[in-house]
Motif scaffolding. Sequence first.
Motif, PDB file in Angstrom:
ATOM      1  N   CYS A  10       0.834  -1.317   0.213  1.00 24.87           N
ATOM      2  CA  CYS A  10       0.073   0.031   0.108  1.00 24.87           C
ATOM      3  C   CYS A  10       1.026   1.057   0.114  1.00 24.87           C
ATOM      4  O   CYS A  10       1.978   1.270   0.949  1.00 24.87           O
ATOM      5  CB  CYS A  10      -0.821   0.078   1.191  1.00 24.87           C
ATOM      6  SG  CYS A  10      -2.212  -1.270   1.123  1.00 24.87           S
ATOM      7  N   GLU A  11       0.503   2.269  -0.775  1.00 23.53           N
ATOM      8  CA  GLU A  11       1.036   3.213  -0.922  1.00 23.53           C
ATOM      9  C   GLU A  11       0.642   4.433   0.075  1.00 23.53           C
ATOM     10  O   GLU A  11      -0.473   4.459   0.093  1.00 23.53           O
ATOM     11  CB  GLU A  11       1.176   4.313  -2.292  1.00 23.53           C
ATOM     12  CG  GLU A  11       2.082   5.357  -2.441  1.00 23.53           C
ATOM     13  CD  GLU A  11       2.177   5.676  -3.919  1.00 23.53           C
ATOM     14  OE1 GLU A  11       1.779   6.954  -4.103  1.00 23.53           O
ATOM     15  OE2 GLU A  11       2.586   4.994  -4.721  1.00 23.53           O
ATOM     16  N   VAL A  12       1.300   5.159   0.924  1.00 25.19           N
ATOM     17  CA  VAL A  12       0.819   6.176   1.764  1.00 25.19           C
ATOM     18  C   VAL A  12       1.393   7.487   1.233  1.00 25.19           C
ATOM     19  O   VAL A  12       2.042   7.738   0.309  1.00 25.19           O
ATOM     20  CB  VAL A  12       1.503   5.954   3.129  1.00 25.19           C
ATOM     21  CG1 VAL A  12       0.782   4.540   3.856  1.00 25.19           C
ATOM     22  CG2 VAL A  12       2.674   5.989   3.317  1.00 25.19           C
ATOM     23  N   GLU A  13       0.444   8.554   1.601  1.00 23.49           N
ATOM     24  CA  GLU A  13       0.782   9.940   1.613  1.00 23.49           C
ATOM     25  C   GLU A  13       1.807  10.480   2.372  1.00 23.49           C
ATOM     26  O   GLU A  13       1.199  10.909   3.467  1.00 23.49           O
ATOM     27  CB  GLU A  13      -0.590  10.562   1.242  1.00 23.49           C
ATOM     28  CG  GLU A  13      -0.562  12.023   0.742  1.00 23.49           C
ATOM     29  CD  GLU A  13      -0.750  12.079  -0.802  1.00 23.49           C
ATOM     30  OE1 GLU A  13      -0.468  13.347  -1.291  1.00 23.49           O
ATOM     31  OE2 GLU A  13      -0.868  10.878  -1.467  1.00 23.49           O
ATOM     32  N   VAL A  23       0.000  10.412   8.621  1.00 30.53           N
ATOM     33  CA  VAL A  23       0.640   9.182   7.907  1.00 30.53           C
ATOM     34  C   VAL A  23       0.802   7.847   8.932  1.00 30.53           C
ATOM     35  O   VAL A  23       0.404   7.082   8.478  1.00 30.53           O
ATOM     36  CB  VAL A  23       2.059   9.612   7.582  1.00 30.53           C
ATOM     37  CG1 VAL A  23       3.224   9.625   8.389  1.00 30.53           C
ATOM     38  CG2 VAL A  23       2.647   8.692   6.160  1.00 30.53           C
ATOM     39  N   GLN A  26      -2.616   6.444   8.347  1.00 26.22           N
ATOM     40  CA  GLN A  26      -2.804   5.867   7.055  1.00 26.22           C
ATOM     41  C   GLN A  26      -2.001   4.247   7.696  1.00 26.22           C
ATOM     42  O   GLN A  26      -2.499   3.360   7.245  1.00 26.22           O
ATOM     43  CB  GLN A  26      -1.840   6.352   6.186  1.00 26.22           C
ATOM     44  CG  GLN A  26      -2.730   7.766   5.618  1.00 26.22           C
ATOM     45  CD  GLN A  26      -1.859   8.337   4.683  1.00 26.22           C
ATOM     46  OE1 GLN A  26      -1.499   7.932   3.229  1.00 26.22           O
ATOM     47  NE2 GLN A  26      -1.230   9.495   4.899  1.00 26.22           N
ATOM     48  N   ILE A  27      -0.808   4.354   8.133  1.00 27.93           N
ATOM     49  CA  ILE A  27      -0.081   3.226   8.366  1.00 27.93           C
ATOM     50  C   ILE A  27      -1.029   2.212   9.247  1.00 27.93           C
ATOM     51  O   ILE A  27      -1.378   1.079   9.150  1.00 27.93           O
ATOM     52  CB  ILE A  27       1.080   3.402   9.175  1.00 27.93           C
ATOM     53  CG1 ILE A  27       1.849   4.257   7.763  1.00 27.93           C
ATOM     54  CG2 ILE A  27       1.858   2.247   9.535  1.00 27.93           C
ATOM     55  CD1 ILE A  27       3.266   4.950   8.780  1.00 27.93           C
ATOM     56  N   LEU A  30      -4.411   0.789   7.096  1.00 26.21           N
ATOM     57  CA  LEU A  30      -3.849   0.013   6.404  1.00 26.21           C
ATOM     58  C   LEU A  30      -3.304  -1.216   6.603  1.00 26.21           C
ATOM     59  O   LEU A  30      -3.283  -2.259   5.820  1.00 26.21           O
ATOM     60  CB  LEU A  30      -3.219   0.770   5.111  1.00 26.21           C
ATOM     61  CG  LEU A  30      -3.770   1.849   4.366  1.00 26.21           C
ATOM     62  CD1 LEU A  30      -3.101   2.520   3.467  1.00 26.21           C
ATOM     63  CD2 LEU A  30      -5.010   1.228   3.303  1.00 26.21           C
ATOM     64  N   PHE A  37       4.481  -1.071   3.131  1.00 27.92           N
ATOM     65  CA  PHE A  37       3.936   0.243   2.483  1.00 27.92           C
ATOM     66  C   PHE A  37       5.233   0.812   1.737  1.00 27.92           C
ATOM     67  O   PHE A  37       6.369   0.867   2.109  1.00 27.92           O
ATOM     68  CB  PHE A  37       3.722   0.944   3.861  1.00 27.92           C
ATOM     69  CG  PHE A  37       2.884   0.535   4.798  1.00 27.92           C
ATOM     70  CD1 PHE A  37       1.649   1.222   4.577  1.00 27.92           C
ATOM     71  CD2 PHE A  37       2.948  -0.215   5.777  1.00 27.92           C
ATOM     72  CE1 PHE A  37       0.539   0.721   5.274  1.00 27.92           C
ATOM     73  CE2 PHE A  37       1.908  -0.749   6.699  1.00 27.92           C
ATOM     74  CZ  PHE A  37       0.858  -0.217   6.246  1.00 27.92           C
ATOM     75  N   ILE A  39       6.603   4.401   0.221  1.00 26.20           N
ATOM     76  CA  ILE A  39       6.599   5.760   0.841  1.00 26.20           C
ATOM     77  C   ILE A  39       7.084   6.445  -0.540  1.00 26.20           C
ATOM     78  O   ILE A  39       8.173   6.659  -0.732  1.00 26.20           O
ATOM     79  CB  ILE A  39       7.346   6.116   1.921  1.00 26.20           C
ATOM     80  CG1 ILE A  39       6.817   5.320   2.979  1.00 26.20           C
ATOM     81  CG2 ILE A  39       7.116   7.527   2.496  1.00 26.20           C
ATOM     82  CD1 ILE A  39       7.321   3.905   3.341  1.00 26.20           C
ATOM     83  N   SER A  65       8.589  -1.474   5.134  1.00 27.38           N
ATOM     84  CA  SER A  65       8.697  -0.503   4.494  1.00 27.38           C
ATOM     85  C   SER A  65       9.534  -0.565   3.035  1.00 27.38           C
ATOM     86  O   SER A  65      10.332  -1.407   2.892  1.00 27.38           O
ATOM     87  CB  SER A  65       9.206   0.826   5.309  1.00 27.38           C
ATOM     88  OG  SER A  65      10.468   0.664   5.452  1.00 27.38           O
ATOM     89  N   TYR A 248      -8.191   5.569   1.786  1.00 27.82           N
ATOM     90  CA  TYR A 248      -7.421   4.483   2.526  1.00 27.82           C
ATOM     91  C   TYR A 248      -8.481   3.709   3.466  1.00 27.82           C
ATOM     92  O   TYR A 248      -8.263   2.609   3.592  1.00 27.82           O
ATOM     93  CB  TYR A 248      -6.039   5.043   2.966  1.00 27.82           C
ATOM     94  CG  TYR A 248      -6.165   5.911   4.017  1.00 27.82           C
ATOM     95  CD1 TYR A 248      -6.207   5.546   5.416  1.00 27.82           C
ATOM     96  CD2 TYR A 248      -6.212   7.426   3.875  1.00 27.82           C
ATOM     97  CE1 TYR A 248      -6.337   6.461   6.363  1.00 27.82           C
ATOM     98  CE2 TYR A 248      -6.284   8.135   4.846  1.00 27.82           C
ATOM     99  CZ  TYR A 248      -6.295   7.768   6.070  1.00 27.82           C
ATOM    100  OH  TYR A 248      -6.305   8.829   7.084  1.00 27.82           O
TER     101      TYR A 248
END
Length: 260
Positions: A10-13, A23, A26-27, A30, A37, A39, A65, A248
């Motif tokens: 999963c890509e995080v913003e 963030v 989000q982590i 998800l 993840f 980044i 990551s 997300y």
Amino acid sequence: MSNRPFEIICEVEPPTRPDLRHVRHQIGTLGKVADAFLIPDNHIGRATVSSVAVAHEVEAMGGRSIACLNSRDRNLLGFRRDLLTAAAYGVDQFLFVYGDKPTAGGRTSELNVRAMIDEVRTASQDPAFAGVRPFRAGTAAGLRPLPVWKRAADFMFVQVSFSLEALLRWREANPVDMPVYAGVMVIASENHARRLADAIPDIDIPEELVRQVASDRNAGVEAVCEQVLRIRESGAFDGVHLVPVARYREVAARLEDLLA
């Protein structure tokens, strides 16, 4: 067909301000469905908190990551600084990309993705990295013939596509013996679809999906989750690179149900 387990990356913003709360949310959200993840690094050409720093935050929260690093913003000395910082933080996986057009300043033009991969390969011979786990270097691929040098990567992210058939054709035409992740993205709105089409001319977003999203804000979430399942069932990829954008929370909830 791969014998490796199917993974959802999963890509995080990353934040554009010095505040990691969003963030982290989000982590945490998800984390129920993500195996790792990604980044981004100053994505869309705007400044964000370092991808290496956010990757360290992922690791601190118990996740795995992959820090994206672009060649656009760094020279060789800056790249070596990033590798030292990553090693100090325990971050050892990278996705190397060229980088979008910057909104401020210009490109350094000293490095390219191929040179970054070569530099990572020689880092293990540098006394500065003695005792550090070897870095893993990934690269990105478009839906076109794969350059030979990209086969030296440890893993590969294929560009976002809304067509399983196009992804399967590419996979068959470009066999590689490494983990390969298909790119999938939530279309959040009709305007989002139009902006993507303008920015990436060959992305080919189905008009039917755009119409569905225009009348139902959750249609994009449903479509991407169904695509994840279809890609998994195909057995052609080792996983997906999932870009949930601002949805997300909805993606995590829907995938958790579907994967249960």
